[in-house]
Design an enzyme around this catalytic site. Structure first.
Site, short mmCIF file in Angstrom:
data_model
loop_
_atom_site.label_atom_id
_atom_site.label_comp_id
_atom_site.label_asym_id
_atom_site.label_seq_id
_atom_site.Cartn_x
_atom_site.Cartn_y
_atom_site.Cartn_z
N HIS A 1 -11.76 -3.80 8.85
CA HIS A 1 -12.24 -3.59 7.48
C HIS A 1 -13.52 -2.77 7.44
O HIS A 1 -14.26 -2.84 6.47
CB HIS A 1 -12.52 -4.94 6.80
CG HIS A 1 -11.33 -5.68 6.32
ND1 HIS A 1 -10.39 -6.22 7.16
CD2 HIS A 1 -10.89 -5.98 5.07
CE1 HIS A 1 -9.46 -6.84 6.46
NE2 HIS A 1 -9.73 -6.70 5.19
N GLU B 1 0.80 -1.22 0.00
CA GLU B 1 0.00 0.00 0.00
C GLU B 1 0.84 1.27 0.00
O GLU B 1 0.47 2.27 -0.63
CB GLU B 1 -0.95 0.01 1.20
CG GLU B 1 -2.17 -0.90 1.03
CD GLU B 1 -1.86 -2.38 1.16
OE1 GLU B 1 -0.74 -2.72 1.60
OE2 GLU B 1 -2.73 -3.20 0.82
#
Ligand code: TPP
Ligand code: TPP
Ligand code: MG
Ligand code: MG
Lengths: 347, 330, 347, 330
Positions: free
Chosen positions: D129, D60
């Site tokens: 999440h 990321e």
């Protein structure tokens, strides 16, 4: 024709022998005088500029307390940048004066930036740690160790996508090698075959952390194996060796064959910053390493027929004048008006 | 009473906790021989050795990760991140992991870890070394956040943090390390979550923390001479926030200024203001004003830096403004 | 005596040959029957549990939509965990049922957790992706790829500092290999000689990303060179080979010699999650790989004299019963009261 | 008018911008053959090829880094982070780098980059999440932050974001992708920084964004039947915030509720409430209430998840509470 030989250097911090590429004395003689003078000048420029910066810092002239000099390490940026083309990019670190000047940044506007003046490259907002000249493909000195590696990868990506034939040089320290983003970037560059050369300036310390407490094995080029990347480890005090290795790796990257990694073994002659007396270093080690001054090594390697004492003197006085002019320029430049602190938040 | 600098008070807390509890250890960049970038851990390596004062490679994510993992299986790590700006490299470890482990795993595991770091301006350190990011951590359930101003608070709160049993973000200020203050001689702790009235007053409440407490205290004398008595509430702990103390003071004075060095938009001042406005609806004499840094990155030039963070001028203007409501309304 | 041989496996996604350690058929015969039955049982337990989980998921019985099964990959956790000692730790991934059951987690409370019940390991707050049993040294399945690697390094650190003689196993996927934190952890573990074994479960895909687009060279063990770390690459479908390699590396870590890296090459038989029909995979590749079922490979390798059909049948019915019991337990367990959602934020 | 799902409206924007501007390209995890974890980029690989729709490794930090670097030298990247929770792995690149480059380097360079990601609850995706982290980004000068609710806003705001020239955090919502709405047929853009009144009303102002706009709209009918007319202000852009529109509505109704899915403490609701309280001091009929998620990590169990995020019950209670002030005070 490969003209590099191999020397073995003992890394005191690692207490291991490391084989590094270095120029063999007898092969050097072919070097032309113009090149030698150029390399010497660039290294001396960095040296004198940083000596001057320290002097101004002591006198309280700098606008920020953040300032890291690279005295002793000049051969790395100078050797590498001597192989760059105008369209190429580079990204730089907190210890970035060398990269900046070797790439052709203007010492006047650099000094003005350090003085926090409006005429500085960043309008006084960046200082030493963020010295930048976008016009010459210098994408910024960066305060976050490893932080700029992303920028370098991206510049290389867009260079590839837009077919600019540009190579990006990403300078970073031995400390940067252990930041996760280096590995993410190296892998991405390898998978996408980006035109980038990672240059690890291993000055054997990250602040007080010696190389042998930072990593578990001393060969920078070994890191490249994970990424199937071309790599060379070089004596970073030998500007001709650096230049040759960089030339090979930059050509590799430019050819489209993918990224490369250069490990340059050097030494920070002074403390990490002004606040640092380097008590964690062995004085013997310091004197041994300081004796390997890249300016002296170049002169010894090429000999006086190529680079005469008169040449060196002339270069020295040219640079002394330039430094005086740079400081004078910085002095007389106006401070950035306070309202400018609120500008340029958005493009 | 001893007069100690902030950094020395912190070191005393670390020293005592390490002496008393073998599980306590320190890890971070340059915390050993170098003594920490701001010299908080100076001398601890000599006292406790390399196993308990650990210099790490430059790898912020794993500094936090290793501290967290050690905490989960019995250690009591105190990790140092050299600048809060570098916490950006470890936010997954702090926020997705450390803050959530106790809850997400049904209470099976916990993370008794202190993450010491420092933030703020004052050194012309530029955009990447001067931020104040407390409001990020305040937004994350599972973390506690401490931001002391006085050396004695730094000492007592650090001791409580080490003993707390949860992941604590302990925010020091680079501009306070050399600042001195009185610290009681014996051992003591200060509970997390309790604000401290640093100066009592009746007309205006300034709610603040960290270095800005000094600014608030600085202006009080001038106003006292004008007959305006300012109460300075040092919240000390930012999560949990001590709204009872704040609301009590605000209810008394009816005029509230929230002061911090972080940029205004999205700062902790917003949370404090929002909550107090709700709790004290209809009982305030003046709008709650926030005095905070301008919404810009921090410039390296020290003069420009000063121009964007709160100073006596901006704070004074806010005090004048809330005091005007006296004349109009009372 | 090393009893591992070497086989060459072609990785379709890489289109390169990779040499992997695998059991040689003729050396296997010495394996004792108890061990073979144990390994078979554990693998079948994982297989049947996940088949059952999928079935319950289809029927809407799971409390969360997050669920990743490891069908086809069972030999890796089972082979590795068969070498762990009671005091050892492990950390696990989003695809963690195998690690959990192979470490000895209770399938009843696991199923209850997936059903979101109060009797579940995490009181229904974690679900499949966070299945955890701290009592057996299982430090949690984790939803962040690479996120748990920090936990593993820290557990190993404290194990070393407190002299517990414990080794930490850190399972992660081929996707985790490219996250920066893996490299930070590997380096730290190497410099500090932490007792940890990194186990890379290379199932050749990270969601839709094939291994050859994820990395630039196929040898996991090459990554270990950067960290001067012991490493082995193994055929992850061959539980005996995994067990042997893991044994060697765990012993290495336990001896204090430092960390190790195991590359286990395996295949995810099904999609990444229920939502994934794996359209990005070549059906031929899928059938070739599915033919390399670890359950079949074990039986073929040891032969019926060691693991008879009757043994296998008995194991199968034991497990079927256990699964029925687990689902029944989960079904009858009470839902976690809604107020529990506000508990356990702080210790 | 066409009825489009949120994800399809987003895809249409991406498609058009890529068609019109060769510099625009996409990078992220599984954005190519897979079409994105939530299928927003589905089909774009076929249309534009592997060079402009780039599947990245799981890294990321470098996804953002590579996007940023490309943007600095001429590209117009649209990077996708699969979940906002994973932005924690790239905060240095987003916050220390992308947000500050233009300012810190004296305006020499800029970062015209869009960072698309999605956040929020609705799938029982658990603590790692399901977060809503917009307030972190709102706190960072140099970033702009967008959080659309309606498909037409998603379309028009994404187009503006791609053209903007600054680093934009574009926050989609995992629970909205399948939700449909009308989108005008021709090409259009919606300017950043402008709120939209999704329903006009006179008695209560609900200020909200992203999926919670739906919740606000849902309750309005019931209240309209009781004679309570609710105005729903969808701020759409979270940085910069359109305080003019908000203050106008709040001044009209005198009763404000700020509604979001992020946890309450330190959420954007605090900023909105603090600022409106100051602007409208003495002109509000009721305290500004914040309706937001409880201060806990998000549980995976969908029932527990629902229990901690705002629903019609909590919103209704807040409406009832602010309406009580009518009886008492008017
Ligand atoms: C991410 C990050 N961590 C730590 C620091 C503090 N710091 C600044 S320079 C430095 C040492 C860097 O070492 P190296 O990369 O070897 O470069 P050198 O200073 O030797 O040139 C440290 C720790 C930082 N600026 N950024
Ligand atoms: C940091 C992070 N990035 C992305 C994701 C989304 N995601 C979940 S699993 C997965 C693939 C992981 O691949 P790998 O590590 O090979 O494990 P596998 O799924 O193959 O077992 C992705 C991209 C995530 N959960 N965390
Ligand atoms: Mg160094
Ligand atoms: Mg995988």
């Amino acid at each position: 024709m490969r003209r590099t030989g191999v020397i073995t250097v003992i890394f005191y911090t690692m207490r291991k022998q490391t084989k590094l590429i270095s120029r063999e004395r007898d092969l050097i003689m072919t070097t032309d005088s113009t090149l030698a003078r150029h390399l010497y000048r660039e290294m001396l420029l960095v040296r004198r500029a940083e000596e001057r910066i320290l002097q101004e810092l002591m006198q309280g002239k700098l606008a920020s307390t953040m300032c890291h000099v690279s005295i002793g390490q000049e051969a790395v940026p100078v050797g590498v940048c001597s192989q760059m083309q105008p369209q190429d990019y580079l990204t730089s670190t907190h210890r970035g004066h060398g990269h900046f000047l070797a790439r052709g940044g203007d010492p006047k506007r650099m000094m003005a930036e350090l003085f926090g003046k409006e005429t500085g490259y960043c309008k006084g907002r960046g200082g030493s740690m963020h010295i930048t000249d976008a016009a010459i493909g210098h994408l910024g000195a960066n305060g976050i160790v490893g932080g700029h590696i992303g920028i370098a990868a991206g510049a290389a990506l867009w260079s590839q996508m837009s077919q600019r034939n540009a190579v990006t040089i990403c300078f970073f320290g031995d400390g940067g090698l252990t930041e996760g983003i280096f590995h993410e970037a190296a892998n991405l560059a390898a998978v996408w075959k980006l035109p980038i050369v990672f240059v690890c300036e291993n000055n054997q310390y990250a602040m007080s952390l010696p190389w042998n407490k930072s990593v578990a094995q001393p060969h920078i080029k070994t890191y490249a194996d994970s990424y199937n990347m071309k790599a060379l480890d070089v004596d970073g005090q030998d500007v001709l060796a650096v230049r040759e290795a960089a030339g090979e790796l930059i050509a590799h990257a430019r050819s489209g064959a993918g990224p490369a990694l250069l490990g340059a073994y050097t030494y920070r002659f002074l403390g990490h910053s002004r606040a640092d007396p380097s008590k964690y270093r062995d004085p013997d080690e310091e004197s041994r390493e300081r004796a390997r001054d890249p300016l002296l090594i170049l002169r010894a390697n090429v000999g006086t027929s190529i680079l005469s004492d008169a040449d060196a003197d002339a270069i020295n006085s040219e640079i002394e004048t330039l430094m005086d002019e740079s400081v004078a320029f910085a002095e007389v430049s106006p401070l950035a008006p306070l309202t400018t602190a609120l500008e340029d938040v958005y493009a | 009473m001893t007069v100690l600098a902030y950094r020395d008070a912190l070191r005393r807390a670390l020293y005592e906790e390490m002496k008393q509890d073998e599980r306590v250890f320190i890890l971070g960049e340059d915390v050993g021989a170098y003594g920490g970038a701001y010299k908080v851990t100076d001398g601890l390596l000599k006292e406790f050795g390399e196993s308990r004062v650990r210099d790490t490679p430059l790898s912020e994510a794993i500094i936090v990760g290793a501290a967290m993992g050690a905490a989960m299986v019995g250690g009591r790590p105190v990790a140092e991140l050299m600048y809060v700006d570098f916490a950006t490299l470890a936010m997954d470890q702090i926020v997705n992991q450390a803050a959530k482990i106790h809850y997400m795993f049904g209470g099976q595991l916990s993370v008794p870890m202190v993450l010491r770091t420092q933030q703020g301006t004052g050194r012309g350190a530029g955009a990447q070394h001067s931020q104040s990011l407390e409001s990020w951590f305040v937004h994350i359930p599972g973390l506690k956040v401490v931001a002391p101003y006085a050396p004695r608070d730094a000492y007592g709160l650090l001791k409580s943090s080490i003993r707390d049993g949860n992941p604590i973000i302990f925010l020091e200020h680079k501009g306070l390390y050399a600042v001195k203050g009185e610290v009681e001689d014996g051992e003591f702790t200060i509970p997390l979550g309790v604000a401290d009235i640093k100066r009592a007053g009746t007309d205006v409440t300034i709610i603040t923390y960290s270095r800005m407490v000094g600014l608030a205290l600085d202006v009080t004398e001038k106003y006292a001479q004008q007959g305006v008595e300012i109460e300075v509430v040092d919240v000390r702990t930012l999560k949990p926030l001590d709204f009872n103390t704040m609301a009590e003071s605000a209810g008394k004075t009816g005029r509230v200024i929230v002061l911090h060095e972080a940029v205004k938009t999205g700062g902790v001042g917003a949370e404090i203001s929002a909550e107090l406005n709700t709790r004290l609806f209809g009982r305030l004499k003046a709008p709650i004003l926030r005095v905070a840094a301008e919404d810009v990155p921090l410039p390296a030039n020290l003069e420009l830096e000063k121009a964007v963070i709160p100073g006596a001028d901006k704070l004074g203007a806010a005090i004048d403004e809330v005091m005007r409501y006296q004349q109009e309304k009372s």
